[in-house]
Design an enzyme around this catalytic site. Structure first.
Site, PDB file in Angstrom:
ATOM      1  N   LYS A 188       1.039  -1.199   0.109  1.00 13.68           N
ATOM      2  CA  LYS A 188       0.028  -0.021  -0.016  1.00 13.68           C
ATOM      3  C   LYS A 188       0.886   1.281  -0.010  1.00 13.68           C
ATOM      4  O   LYS A 188       1.919   1.202   0.399  1.00 13.68           O
ATOM      5  CB  LYS A 188      -1.081  -0.179   1.308  1.00 13.68           C
ATOM      6  N   GLY A 232      10.568  -2.226   6.198  1.00 16.85           N
ATOM      7  CA  GLY A 232      10.989  -1.119   6.661  1.00 16.85           C
ATOM      8  C   GLY A 232      10.627   0.068   5.729  1.00 16.85           C
ATOM      9  O   GLY A 232      11.482   1.150   5.963  1.00 16.85           O
ATOM     10  N   GLY A 233       9.893  -0.016   4.793  1.00 14.10           N
ATOM     11  CA  GLY A 233       9.706   0.885   3.884  1.00 14.10           C
ATOM     12  C   GLY A 233       8.529   1.594   3.706  1.00 14.10           C
ATOM     13  O   GLY A 233       8.226   2.624   3.123  1.00 14.10           O
ATOM     14  N   GLY A 234       7.450   1.262   4.744  1.00 13.91           N
ATOM     15  CA  GLY A 234       6.291   1.960   4.670  1.00 13.91           C
ATOM     16  C   GLY A 234       5.215   1.631   3.753  1.00 13.91           C
ATOM     17  O   GLY A 234       4.343   2.246   3.552  1.00 13.91           O
ATOM     18  N   GLY A 255       3.709  -1.559   3.906  1.00  7.87           N
ATOM     19  CA  GLY A 255       2.834  -2.418   4.710  1.00  7.87           C
ATOM     20  C   GLY A 255       2.784  -3.748   4.170  1.00  7.87           C
ATOM     21  O   GLY A 255       1.713  -4.669   4.255  1.00  7.87           O
ATOM     22  N   SER A 292       1.726  -6.362   7.014  1.00  5.10           N
ATOM     23  CA  SER A 292       0.346  -6.219   7.305  1.00  5.10           C
ATOM     24  C   SER A 292      -0.381  -7.062   6.282  1.00  5.10           C
ATOM     25  O   SER A 292      -1.319  -7.626   6.630  1.00  5.10           O
ATOM     26  CB  SER A 292       0.012  -4.768   7.635  1.00  5.10           C
ATOM     27  N   ASP A 352      -2.178  -1.321  10.687  1.00  6.96           N
ATOM     28  CA  ASP A 352      -2.140  -1.067   9.146  1.00  6.96           C
ATOM     29  C   ASP A 352      -3.142  -2.482   8.605  1.00  6.96           C
ATOM     30  O   ASP A 352      -3.456  -2.403   7.447  1.00  6.96           O
ATOM     31  CB  ASP A 352      -1.140  -1.086   8.416  1.00  6.96           C
TER      32      ASP A 352
HETATM   33  O1  C5P Z   1       0.280  -1.015  15.303  1.00  9.96           O
HETATM   34  P1  C5P Z   1       1.650  -1.327  14.931  1.00  9.96           P
HETATM   35  O2  C5P Z   1       2.416  -2.364  15.377  1.00  9.96           O
HETATM   36  O3  C5P Z   1       1.823  -1.214  13.119  1.00  9.96           O
HETATM   37  O4  C5P Z   1       2.184   0.059  15.331  1.00  9.96           O
HETATM   38  C1  C5P Z   1       3.877  -0.024  15.462  1.00  9.96           C
HETATM   39  C2  C5P Z   1       4.312   1.286  16.547  1.00  9.96           C
HETATM   40  O5  C5P Z   1       3.752   2.303  15.618  1.00  9.96           O
HETATM   41  C3  C5P Z   1       3.380   1.366  17.499  1.00  9.96           C
HETATM   42  O6  C5P Z   1       4.012   0.616  18.609  1.00  9.96           O
HETATM   43  C4  C5P Z   1       3.609   2.828  17.827  1.00  9.96           C
HETATM   44  O7  C5P Z   1       4.826   3.254  18.591  1.00  9.96           O
HETATM   45  C5  C5P Z   1       3.411   3.460  16.338  1.00  9.96           C
HETATM   46  N1  C5P Z   1       2.174   3.847  16.179  1.00  9.96           N
HETATM   47  C6  C5P Z   1       1.338   4.982  16.594  1.00  9.96           C
HETATM   48  N2  C5P Z   1       0.143   5.088  16.228  1.00  9.96           N
HETATM   49  C7  C5P Z   1      -0.497   4.701  15.275  1.00  9.96           C
HETATM   50  C8  C5P Z   1       0.233   3.391  14.586  1.00  9.96           C
HETATM   51  C9  C5P Z   1       1.398   3.082  15.115  1.00  9.96           C
HETATM   52  O8  C5P Z   1       1.828   5.628  17.627  1.00  9.96           O
HETATM   53  N3  C5P Z   1      -1.536   5.060  14.881  1.00  9.96           N
END
Ligand code: C5P
Length: 285
Positions: A8, A94-96, A98, A101, A134
């Site tokens: 994504k 690690g590229g954003g 997803g 996910s 995500d």
């Molecule tokens: O939910 P996920 O494991 O992808 O989130 C990874 C980290 O990104 C979380 O531990 C948090 O530090 C940060 N995060 C956040 N707010 C969000 C999504 C992620 O602060 N809406």
């Protein structure tokens, strides 16, 4: 059974201040792109659920969201047969984009189908959200506005732009680090105001590009000046706005047609020596 697991981009990402639970409320327009991993599901005579990956270094145990997704469904389907999941990794980590996910959401869906279990949509969404912020989006492809910490999904039409150029610098941006930097910089948009200014999917490409925002760019660029410089160079080389996806490091821009995105990829690879690929935007697997 072989299934495709698309990446994504966050076309638009506004982030509110840190919440008491440590997450951040956001309003984000997610859209799938035609850069895909594949997952192959085959019987495992041992009776266990296992996985392997063609890319060395990818964890194939509980650290991988595929295994965690499989465990969640396994608990709901007692007596299910064993399964091996073979992951072909094409989406950079690690590229954003997803990738993990997307793999997790696909595993949830595939195992429910293979093991003939049914689950109310809201329960499936909750399971997905427990795996990661995500993950729920990938149950609602190809295009959605995501709110809350990402788990509240409203479908939206994909943009009229048919193609995306993905610029993939060799920089890993750990998401928690970018959010920590966001907090240290005391950033945080007023999301109520943001709701009145959401981009319209029917905008022509140039108009849409001019209104796209990612609130995680400032902290990501504060962490990596190399990424900040690359964004500036890409904008000069292509003569159009270039944005970051999610918490980075992938940069992207949009085009009406895939051919235009292919020639732009050539410009980035030749002039800036950075990997770039042209993909269709808003794909269904
Ligand atoms: O939910 P996920 O494991 O992808 O989130 C990874 C980290 O990104 C979380 O531990 C948090 O530090 C940060 N995060 C956040 N707010 C969000 C999504 C992620 O602060 N809406």
């Amino acid at each position: 059974m072989l299934l495709r697991s698309p990446a994504k981009v966050n076309l638009y990402l506004r982030v509110g201040p840190r919440r008491p639970d440590g997450f951040h409320s956001l309003v984000s327009w997610f859209c799938s792109v035609g850069l895909e991993d594949t997952l192959e599901f085959s019987p495992n005579p041992s009776g266990a659920v296992t996985m392997s990956c063609d890319l060395p270094g990818v964890p194939c145990d509980e650290r991988n969201l595929i295994i965690r997704a499989a465990q969640a469904i396994s608990d709901l389907c007692p007596g299910h047969p064993g399964l091996h999941i073979r992951l072909q990794k094409r989406i950079p980590m690690g590229g954003g984009l997803g990738g993990g996910s997307s793999n997790a959401a696909l595993t949830l869906r595939a195992l429910l189908m293979l093991w003939r279990c049914s689950l109310p949509v809201s329960r499936l969404n909750d399971l997905a959200a427990q795996l990661g912020s995500d993950v729920p989006f990938f149950l609602h492809l190809p295009s959605a506005i995501c709110r809350g910490r990402g788990e509240q999904i409203t479908r939206i039409a994909p943009p009229v732009s048919k193609a995306v150029l993905l610029i993939l610098p060799p920089i890993e941006m750990p998401t928690p680090m970018v959010y920590r930097q966001f907090d240290q910089m005391c950033l945080g948009a007023d999301l109520e105001t943001v709701e009145h200014a959401l981009p319209d999917p029917s905008l022509p490409t140039a108009d849409l590009l001019s209104v796209l925002v990612n609130d995680l760019e400032a902290p990501a660029f504060a962490i990596s000046s190399q990424l900040a410089d690359l964004r500036t160079q890409c904008q000069h080389a292509l003569g159009r706005p270039v944005r970051m996806s999610g918490s980075g490091s992938t940069l992207f821009t949009l085009y009406d047609e895939i051919e235009q995105a292919h020639s732009a990829a050539g410009v980035i690879e030749n002039q800036l020596r950075t990997k770039a690929i042209a993909c269709p935007l808003g794909v269904l697997p």
